[in-house]
Design a protein around this motif. Structure first.
Motif, PDB file in Angstrom:
ATOM      1  N   GLU A  46       0.868  -1.175   0.000  1.00 15.74           N
ATOM      2  CA  GLU A  46       0.000   0.000   0.000  1.00 15.74           C
ATOM      3  C   GLU A  46       0.901   1.220   0.000  1.00 15.74           C
ATOM      4  N   LEU A  47       0.261   2.378  -0.134  1.00 10.00           N
ATOM      5  CA  LEU A  47       1.006   3.638  -0.042  1.00 10.00           C
ATOM      6  C   LEU A  47       0.194   4.598   0.824  1.00 10.00           C
ATOM      7  N   VAL A  48       0.891   5.342   1.676  1.00 11.95           N
ATOM      8  CA  VAL A  48       0.236   6.388   2.477  1.00 11.95           C
ATOM      9  C   VAL A  48       0.778   7.743   2.039  1.00 11.95           C
ATOM     10  N   PHE A  49      -0.125   8.676   1.821  1.00 10.70           N
ATOM     11  CA  PHE A  49       0.202  10.041   1.393  1.00 10.70           C
ATOM     12  C   PHE A  49      -0.320  10.979   2.472  1.00 10.70           C
ATOM     13  N   LEU A  50       0.577  11.696   3.139  1.00  3.74           N
ATOM     14  CA  LEU A  50       0.163  12.623   4.193  1.00  3.74           C
ATOM     15  C   LEU A  50       0.582  14.044   3.845  1.00  3.74           C
ATOM     16  N   ASP A  51      -0.417  14.906   3.699  1.00  2.26           N
ATOM     17  CA  ASP A  51      -0.138  16.331   3.480  1.00  2.26           C
ATOM     18  C   ASP A  51       0.155  16.906   4.870  1.00  2.26           C
ATOM     19  N   ILE A  52       1.444  16.944   5.220  1.00  2.00           N
ATOM     20  CA  ILE A  52       1.814  17.130   6.626  1.00  2.00           C
ATOM     21  C   ILE A  52       1.595  18.531   7.177  1.00  2.00           C
ATOM     22  N   SER A  53       1.389  19.512   6.316  1.00  2.00           N
ATOM     23  CA  SER A  53       1.189  20.862   6.849  1.00  2.00           C
ATOM     24  C   SER A  53      -0.235  21.376   6.665  1.00  2.00           C
ATOM     25  N   ALA A  54      -1.116  20.523   6.127  1.00  2.00           N
ATOM     26  CA  ALA A  54      -2.480  20.986   5.837  1.00  2.00           C
ATOM     27  C   ALA A  54      -3.238  21.402   7.094  1.00  2.00           C
ATOM     28  N   SER A  55      -3.227  20.558   8.140  1.00  2.00           N
ATOM     29  CA  SER A  55      -3.979  20.889   9.361  1.00  2.00           C
ATOM     30  C   SER A  55      -3.377  22.089  10.068  1.00  2.00           C
ATOM     31  N   HIS A  56      -2.057  22.132  10.119  1.00  2.00           N
ATOM     32  CA  HIS A  56      -1.361  23.241  10.770  1.00  2.00           C
ATOM     33  C   HIS A  56      -1.643  24.559  10.049  1.00  2.00           C
ATOM     34  N   GLU A  57      -1.678  24.504   8.713  1.00  3.45           N
ATOM     35  CA  GLU A  57      -1.897  25.716   7.926  1.00  3.45           C
ATOM     36  C   GLU A  57      -3.379  25.982   7.667  1.00  3.45           C
ATOM     37  N   GLY A  58      -4.234  25.048   8.132  1.00  5.76           N
ATOM     38  CA  GLY A  58      -5.671  25.243   8.002  1.00  5.76           C
ATOM     39  C   GLY A  58      -6.175  25.243   6.573  1.00  5.76           C
ATOM     40  N   ARG A  59      -5.644  24.316   5.749  1.00  6.26           N
ATOM     41  CA  ARG A  59      -6.144  24.245   4.376  1.00  6.26           C
ATOM     42  C   ARG A  59      -6.409  22.789   4.009  1.00  6.26           C
ATOM     43  N   GLU A  60      -7.052  22.611   2.877  1.00  8.47           N
ATOM     44  CA  GLU A  60      -7.410  21.266   2.441  1.00  8.47           C
ATOM     45  C   GLU A  60      -6.223  20.562   1.783  1.00  8.47           C
ATOM     46  N   THR A  61      -6.313  19.232   1.732  1.00 11.04           N
ATOM     47  CA  THR A  61      -5.280  18.425   1.071  1.00 11.04           C
ATOM     48  C   THR A  61      -5.215  18.788  -0.409  1.00 11.04           C
ATOM     49  N   MET A  62      -4.037  18.655  -0.993  1.00 10.80           N
ATOM     50  CA  MET A  62      -3.853  19.009  -2.399  1.00 10.80           C
ATOM     51  C   MET A  62      -4.471  17.955  -3.311  1.00 10.80           C
ATOM     52  N   VAL A  63      -5.704  18.199  -3.732  1.00 11.28           N
ATOM     53  CA  VAL A  63      -6.451  17.220  -4.517  1.00 11.28           C
ATOM     54  C   VAL A  63      -5.760  16.912  -5.851  1.00 11.28           C
ATOM     55  N   ASP A  64      -5.175  17.922  -6.479  1.00 11.60           N
ATOM     56  CA  ASP A  64      -4.523  17.702  -7.774  1.00 11.60           C
ATOM     57  C   ASP A  64      -3.353  16.729  -7.660  1.00 11.60           C
ATOM     58  N   VAL A  65      -2.586  16.867  -6.590  1.00 13.02           N
ATOM     59  CA  VAL A  65      -1.448  15.955  -6.387  1.00 13.02           C
ATOM     60  C   VAL A  65      -1.962  14.548  -6.093  1.00 13.02           C
ATOM     61  N   VAL A  66      -3.033  14.455  -5.307  1.00 10.31           N
ATOM     62  CA  VAL A  66      -3.633  13.155  -5.005  1.00 10.31           C
ATOM     63  C   VAL A  66      -4.081  12.467  -6.298  1.00 10.31           C
ATOM     64  N   LYS A  67      -4.728  13.218  -7.170  1.00  8.84           N
ATOM     65  CA  LYS A  67      -5.176  12.653  -8.463  1.00  8.84           C
ATOM     66  C   LYS A  67      -4.001  12.133  -9.273  1.00  8.84           C
ATOM     67  N   ALA A  68      -2.949  12.923  -9.318  1.00  7.59           N
ATOM     68  CA  ALA A  68      -1.765  12.534 -10.104  1.00  7.59           C
ATOM     69  C   ALA A  68      -1.116  11.279  -9.532  1.00  7.59           C
ATOM     70  N   VAL A  69      -1.028  11.199  -8.204  1.00  2.77           N
ATOM     71  CA  VAL A  69      -0.444  10.020  -7.559  1.00  2.77           C
ATOM     72  C   VAL A  69      -1.330   8.792  -7.807  1.00  2.77           C
ATOM     73  N   ALA A  70      -2.631   8.954  -7.615  1.00  4.75           N
ATOM     74  CA  ALA A  70      -3.561   7.831  -7.815  1.00  4.75           C
ATOM     75  C   ALA A  70      -3.462   7.278  -9.231  1.00  4.75           C
ATOM     76  N   GLY A  71      -3.208   8.160 -10.189  1.00  7.73           N
ATOM     77  CA  GLY A  71      -3.103   7.747 -11.591  1.00  7.73           C
ATOM     78  C   GLY A  71      -1.908   6.859 -11.876  1.00  7.73           C
ATOM     79  N   SER A  72      -0.926   6.868 -10.972  1.00 12.41           N
ATOM     80  CA  SER A  72       0.279   6.066 -11.194  1.00 12.41           C
ATOM     81  C   SER A  72       0.304   4.801 -10.332  1.00 12.41           C
ATOM     82  N   LEU A  73      -0.808   4.517  -9.642  1.00  7.69           N
ATOM     83  CA  LEU A  73      -0.836   3.409  -8.684  1.00  7.69           C
ATOM     84  C   LEU A  73      -1.850   2.327  -9.028  1.00  7.69           C
ATOM     85  N   ALA A  74      -1.486   1.078  -8.681  1.00  6.93           N
ATOM     86  CA  ALA A  74      -2.445  -0.025  -8.753  1.00  6.93           C
ATOM     87  C   ALA A  74      -2.689  -0.605  -7.361  1.00  6.93           C
ATOM     88  N   ILE A  75      -1.927  -0.129  -6.362  1.00  8.82           N
ATOM     89  CA  ILE A  75      -2.059  -0.633  -4.992  1.00  8.82           C
ATOM     90  C   ILE A  75      -2.939   0.306  -4.160  1.00  8.82           C
TER      91      ILE A  75
END
Length: 252
Positions: A46-75
């Motif tokens: 499996e793979l875990v992706f943590l946007d480590i500064s999102a909660s501290h900075e009070g913003r949402e996870t980077m959806v575009d990066v998540v989409k790009a990562v998901a596109g390269s994965l089968a796990i």
């Protein structure tokens, strides 16, 4: 017997993978999409992706990066950081994640765990716990906001609460061991693994293949997560799995 899982972790800040020691002194470790594709080919479970500064900075996870990562994965792929509502979960799962990881938001509003579990099923909801030994508590204390804020929660009490509310998995990070490469916090991992009925992912401290074996045998973890030793090619997922097989640990 359930197979033990090996999970690389991408700690992402401003679109780049970073890694530090005890949550500070971050250094660049590469492009998340390239690393995700590499770990998929390497045999990661499996793979875990943590946007480590999102909660501290009070913003949402980077959806575009998540989409790009998901596109390269089968796990299977878990995403956490800045997920504060059912709508946020929907957005992340639509972007290609298989599971969402809740940390700060779950502590601040535990009902969020139940809302997610009721809507998507418990298998979708991972509760991430950042733990540090606290002498005054005589146990481990839960921290939020990327390890910046201490809470009133004792770790064992909190993981039980999280599972009762519908968490399907616990991602347990020892802040004391994080990035030190001296091994997982076996006492913490064992205590949590023995107190809940759901899988526990050990995180924080991996420095060698032998540390994974310890996490599974002594620590009783169901999965083990690592970042820097994989990112900086100190060892590989293949090498860790090969070592574990030799030791009689059941892996894929």
């Amino acid at each position: 017997m359930l197979t033990k899982r090996i999970i690389p972790c991408l700690d992402v800040k401003e679109g780049r993978v970073v890694k530090g020691v005890q949550f500070v002194s971050l250094r660049d470790a590469g492009d998340p999409v390239e690393l995700a594709a590499f770990y998929d080919k390497e045999g990661a479970d499996e793979l875990v992706f943590l946007d480590i500064s999102a909660s501290h900075e009070g913003r949402e996870t980077m959806v575009d990066v998540v989409k790009a990562v998901a596109g390269s994965l089968a796990i299977p792929f878990t995403v956490g950081g800045g997920i504060n509502s059912l709508e946020d979960m929907k957005q992340i799962l639509r972007a290609g994640a298989d599971k969402v990881s809740l940390n700060t938001s779950a502590v601040l509003r535990p009902e969020l765990i139940t809302e997610g579990a009721d809507y998507f099923g418990s298998q979708c909801i991972v509760v991430a716990v950042d733990a540090r030994w606290d002498e005054s508590l005589g146990s481990w204390r839960v921290y939020t906001h990327g390890g910046r804020r201490a809470t009133d929660w004792d770790v064992i009490a909190w993981v039980k609460e999280a599972v009762n509310r519908g968490a399907g998995e616990i991602l347990l990070t020892s802040m004391d061991n994080d990035g030190e490469k001296q091994g997982f916090n076996l006492a913490l991992t064992k205590a949590v693994s023995e107190s809940v009925s759901v899988p526990v992912i050990a995180s924080g401290g991996a420095g060698s293949a032998a540390h994974f074996e310890e996490a599974f045998t002594t620590g009783k973890a169901d999965a083990a997560l690592a970042a820097s030793i994989f990112h900086y090619k100190e060892t590989s997922v293949k090498e860790v799995k090969s070592f574990l097989k030799q030791k009689g640990v059941v892996v894929r």
